[in-house]
Design an enzyme around this catalytic site. Structure first.
Site, PDB file in Angstrom:
ATOM      1  N   GLU A 114     -36.746  66.006  15.048  1.00 47.77           N
ATOM      2  CA  GLU A 114     -35.574  65.147  15.248  1.00 47.77           C
ATOM      3  C   GLU A 114     -35.295  65.050  16.737  1.00 47.77           C
ATOM      4  O   GLU A 114     -35.854  65.809  17.534  1.00 47.77           O
ATOM      5  CB  GLU A 114     -34.347  65.731  14.533  1.00 47.77           C
ATOM      6  CG  GLU A 114     -34.090  65.116  13.168  1.00 47.77           C
ATOM      7  CD  GLU A 114     -32.903  65.729  12.457  1.00 47.77           C
ATOM      8  OE1 GLU A 114     -32.207  66.566  13.051  1.00 47.77           O
ATOM      9  OE2 GLU A 114     -32.684  65.374  11.288  1.00 47.77           O
ATOM     10  N   HIS A 230     -23.053  59.804  14.153  1.00 44.87           N
ATOM     11  CA  HIS A 230     -24.495  59.654  13.931  1.00 44.87           C
ATOM     12  C   HIS A 230     -24.867  58.220  14.296  1.00 44.87           C
ATOM     13  O   HIS A 230     -24.194  57.285  13.887  1.00 44.87           O
ATOM     14  CB  HIS A 230     -24.836  59.951  12.473  1.00 44.87           C
ATOM     15  CG  HIS A 230     -26.305  60.138  12.236  1.00 44.87           C
ATOM     16  ND1 HIS A 230     -27.207  59.100  12.299  1.00 44.87           N
ATOM     17  CD2 HIS A 230     -27.043  61.245  11.964  1.00 44.87           C
ATOM     18  CE1 HIS A 230     -28.423  59.571  12.062  1.00 44.87           C
ATOM     19  NE2 HIS A 230     -28.346  60.871  11.862  1.00 44.87           N
ATOM     20  N   ARG A 276     -28.149  62.846  20.530  1.00 42.55           N
ATOM     21  CA  ARG A 276     -27.449  61.935  19.625  1.00 42.55           C
ATOM     22  C   ARG A 276     -26.310  61.162  20.285  1.00 42.55           C
ATOM     23  O   ARG A 276     -26.097  59.981  20.011  1.00 42.55           O
ATOM     24  CB  ARG A 276     -26.901  62.777  18.476  1.00 42.55           C
ATOM     25  CG  ARG A 276     -26.818  62.080  17.190  1.00 42.55           C
ATOM     26  CD  ARG A 276     -26.469  63.075  16.114  1.00 42.55           C
ATOM     27  NE  ARG A 276     -27.644  63.486  15.377  1.00 42.55           N
ATOM     28  CZ  ARG A 276     -27.596  64.256  14.294  1.00 42.55           C
ATOM     29  NH1 ARG A 276     -26.441  64.702  13.855  1.00 42.55           N
ATOM     30  NH2 ARG A 276     -28.691  64.570  13.660  1.00 42.55           N
ATOM     31  N   HIS A 337     -19.752  61.599  11.741  1.00 40.57           N
ATOM     32  CA  HIS A 337     -20.737  62.382  10.983  1.00 40.57           C
ATOM     33  C   HIS A 337     -20.397  63.859  10.894  1.00 40.57           C
ATOM     34  O   HIS A 337     -20.551  64.471   9.839  1.00 40.57           O
ATOM     35  CB  HIS A 337     -22.086  62.197  11.681  1.00 40.57           C
ATOM     36  CG  HIS A 337     -23.242  62.864  10.999  1.00 40.57           C
ATOM     37  ND1 HIS A 337     -23.588  62.594   9.690  1.00 40.57           N
ATOM     38  CD2 HIS A 337     -24.155  63.769  11.446  1.00 40.57           C
ATOM     39  CE1 HIS A 337     -24.654  63.310   9.363  1.00 40.57           C
ATOM     40  NE2 HIS A 337     -25.006  64.046  10.412  1.00 40.57           N
TER      41      HIS A 337
HETATM   42  C1  SIN Z   1     -30.106  63.341   9.997  1.00 38.72           C
HETATM   43  O1  SIN Z   1     -30.886  63.589   9.085  1.00 38.72           O
HETATM   44  O2  SIN Z   1     -30.291  62.448  10.804  1.00 38.72           O
HETATM   45  C2  SIN Z   1     -28.840  64.153  10.120  1.00 38.72           C
HETATM   46  C3  SIN Z   1     -29.143  65.565  10.369  1.00 38.72           C
HETATM   47  C4  SIN Z   1     -27.965  66.298  10.963  1.00 38.72           C
HETATM   48  O3  SIN Z   1     -26.924  65.707  11.200  1.00 38.72           O
HETATM   49  O4  SIN Z   1     -28.117  67.488  11.269  1.00 38.72           O
END
Ligand code: SIN
Length: 522
Positions: A114, A230, A276, A337
Site C-alpha cells: 500500500e 481515504h 494518504r 475514513h
Molecule cells: C485500504 O484498503 O485502502 C484501507 C486500508 C486502511 O485504511 O488501513
C-alpha cells in the site's frame, strides 16, 4: 482474581474488542462483550487492503517503524510505534492460531503493498475481504470460548466507580431498559467517528460515542484534529461510497484527471503511492480545479485476472454498478475514513480514568502521528489490545501523560437527547464542509459554535438523563473542531488554508479535557 475485577466489560466488537475479550478469557478472566448492533457489524468488517506486519524476508520491524514515522508527519510517538512494529508479527501468529485464513502463495503468506510502505507487508484474506475474514473468525472463536456477548446494548454513560473501574450505563438502542453495571474494569473498543461525516467509508455504527462518553466522564482525549480521509471511494452519483482499496494502487493502478493526466506524477516522488494525506489533497485540488466531482482510478493497465482474483469484493461491487475495471476507469473521490485521535492512553491501553482501558480506533496512542500508514490500524487493535488485556489482568497502574498543550473545555456532564435526525444531518454536513479535508479558521469557528449550540440544545440541565446519539455526535464534532481550530498549522491530515505549513512550535500532541463543572452541577 475472583471479584468484579475478574469480570471486565468490553464495549465494541471490531477487531480490538473481539481480540481483547478472547485474550482476557485466555488469561483466566470472565469478560462480557457488549455491542450496539450485531457482533459482526463494525469498521473492521469492511477493511480491504490488509493488516501490516514486517514478516517478509526483505522486511524488519525497523523498516516498518521508519515507514510509520515517515508517514506520520513528525508526530509519531516513537515508543508506541516501536511497540507496534516489534509486536505485530507475534499478534499475526495469534491470528493464525485462531484460524484466520490468510491468503498464501506457494505455501507462504502472501504480502500486498500500500501507499508509503517501502516493502510488501500487508497480509490479506479472501483477496480484499480481509476485515470480513478477521471479524468472522474472531467472532466464532469468541462464541466457542463461551464468552458472554450482548448485542444491541448501547453504552450511554460512564459514571465514577471504585477501585475496580467505572460504572457503565447501558441501554437498548431505543433508550429503554437501562442497566447500570456495578463498577468493574471497562475496555472501550467503540471505534471512530467516520460516519459523522457526510461522505464516509465507515458503517453507520461509527459515531464516536465512546470518545464522547469517556470525555464527559473526565478522560483526557488527544489528537482529535487528525481525521484521516481515504483518497479513493467510489464516487458515482446515487451509489454508496464504497472504498476502493489503496492496495489496488499498490498493484499498479494509477490516478488520472478528466483529461487523462496522471496528476500525482511530479507532485510527489512516490506519485500514487505517496502518503494518504498527499494523495487526498491532490485529488481534492484536482476536483476543485476541474469542477468535476471525481477523478479516475485507472486499473485498465493491470492484468484482468490479477485484478479480479486479488480484489473480488471491489470487482463484484463495480460489476454490480455496471463498471468493469479492466475496461473502464473508476470514478473516485475522498471520504472520511479513520479517527487518528481519541481517548489518550499509555502503551498498555490505560486511559486517565482508573480501570478504564481504551483500544483500537477509539484510542489515541500517538502511534499514527498526524497521518496513519495504511493497514496499521487493524494491527494496532491487536498489539495494544494484547497489552491492555495483560495490564488489566495484572491491575498494574499507569495512564497517559498530559501532552504539552491541554485545552480545558467547558461543558456539562450531561446527557440526554431527543433523537433529532435533522440535527444529525446538520452535524454531518458541517463536519464535511467546515471541518473536512481543507479547513479555514472561519469555517472551524462557525462549526464549533454550532456544534456547541446543538449540544446545549439537546442536553437538558438534569444530569441523570442518558446521552443520546445527537448529544454524543455534537460533542465528538465539537472536540474535532476545537482541536482543529487550536492547531494553527498544517500537518499530516490536518490542513488549514490560513496556516498552510507545519510549524515547529506545534510538533506535539494536543489534549482536551473537560473543565470541572461549578459545584452543584454535574
Ligand atoms: C485500504 O484498503 O485502502 C484501507 C486500508 C486502511 O485504511 O488501513
Amino acid at each position: 482474581m475472583t471479584g468484579r475485577e475478574a469480570r471486565p466489560l468490553v464495549v465494541g466488537s471490531g477487531i480490538a474488542g473481539l481480540y481483547v475479550a478472547l485474550r482476557l478469557r485466555e488469561l483466566g478472566l470472565r469478560p462480557t462483550i457488549v455491542t450496539k448492533a450485531r457482533l459482526e457489524e463494525s469498521n473492521t468488517r469492511y477493511a480491504q487492503g490488509g493488516i501490516a506486519a514486517a514478516i517478509g524476508p526483505d522486511d524488519s520491524p525497523a523498516r516498518h517503524l521508519a515507514d510509520t514515522e515517515r508517514a506520520g508527519a513528525g508526530l509519531v510517538d516513537r515508543a508506541a510505534a516501536r511497540v507496534l512494529t516489534r509486536e505485530a508479527p507475534a499478534r499475526i501468529a495469534d491470528l493464525v492460531r485462531y484460524g484466520v485464513p490468510f491468503d498464501t502463495v506457494e505455501g507462504r503468506i502472501a504480502l500486498g503493498r500500500e501507499a508509503a510502505h517501502s516493502r510488501s507487508r500487508l497480509l490479506h484474506a479472501g483477496g480484499d475481504a480481509t476485515g470480513f475474514s478477521l471479524e468472522e473468525t474472531l467472532k466464532h472463536r469468541l462464541l466457542e470460548a463461551g464468552i458472554e456477548a450482548r448485542e444491541r446494548a448501547v453504552l450511554r454513560a460512564l459514571r465514577p466507580g471504585d477501585r475496580n473501574g467505572p460504572v457503565a450505563v447501558l441501554s437498548a438502542p431505543n433508550g429503554t431498559a437501562v442497566e447500570v453495571e456495578p463498577p468493574r474494569p471497562v475496555v472501550l473498543a467503540t471505534g471512530g467517528v467516520g460516519s459523522l461525516y457526510l461522505q464516509s467509508s465507515n458503517p453507520a455504527v461509527a459515531t464516536g460515542e465512546g470518545i464522547a462518553i469517556a470525555f464527559r466522564a473526565g478522560a483526557l482525549v488527544a489528537d482529535m484534529e487528525f481525521v484521516q480521509f481515504h483518497p479513493t471511494a467510489f464516487a458515482r452519483e446515487g451509489a454508496p461510497r464504497f472504498l476502493i482499496t489503496e492496495a489496488l494502487r499498490g498493484e499498479g493502478a494509477v490516478l488520472r484527471n478528466a483529461e487523462g493526466e496522471r496528476f500525482l506524477v511530479g507532485r510527489h516522488p512516490d506519485a500514487e503511492l505517496a502518503p494518504r494525506d498527499v494523495v487526498t489533497r491532490a485529488i481534492q485540488e484536482e476536483i476543485a480545479r476541474s469542477g468535476e466531482r471525481w477523478v479516475y482510478l485507472d486499473a485498465t493497465g493491470l492484468p484482468r485476472d490479477l485484478v479480479f482474483a486479488r480484489f473480488p469484493s471491489v470487482t463484484s461491487f463495480l460489476l454490480a454498478h455496471g463498471l468493469d475495471p479492466s475496461r473502464e476507469r473508476i470514478p473516485v473521490a475522498p471520504v472520511a475514513h479513520y479517527m487518528i485521535g481519541g481517548v489518550a492512553t499509555d502503551l498498555d491501553g490505560r486511559s486517565s480514568i482508573p480501570g478504564l482501558y481504551v483500544v483500537g480506533e477509539a484510542a489515541a496512542t500517538g502511534v499514527h502521528g498526524a497521518n496513519r500508514l495504511g493497514s496499521n490500524s487493524l494491527v494496532e487493535g491487536l498489539v495494544f489490545g494484547e497489552r491492555a488485556a495483560r495490564a488489566l489482568r495484572q491491575r498494574s497502574p499507569g495512564g497517559p501523560r498530559d501532552p504539552p498543550t491541554v485545552i480545558s473545555v467547558p461543558g456539562r456532564a450531561g446527557l440526554g437527547a431527543p433523537e433529532e435526525t435533522g440535527l444529525l444531518d446538520e452535524i454531518r454536513s458541517r463536519l464535511w464542509e467546515e471541518v473536512g479535508i481543507v479547513r479555514t479558521a472561519g469555517g472551524l469557528r462557525t462549526a464549533l459554535a454550532r456544534f456547541e449550540e446543538i449540544g446545549q440544545q439537546v442536553e437538558p440541565a438534569r444530569s441523570e438523563a442518558l446521552a443520546g446519539t445527537v448529544a454524543n455526535a455534537a460533542l465528538a464534532a465539537a472536540l474535532i473542531a476545537r482541536a482543529a481550530l487550536a492547531r494553527t498549522e498544517s500537518r499530516g491530515v490536518h490542513f488549514r488554508t490560513d496556516h498552510p505549513r507545519p510549524r515547529p512550535a506545534w510538533r506535539h500532541h494536543l489534549g482536551l479535557r473537560r473543565a470541572r463543572p461549578p459545584a452543584g452541577r454535574r
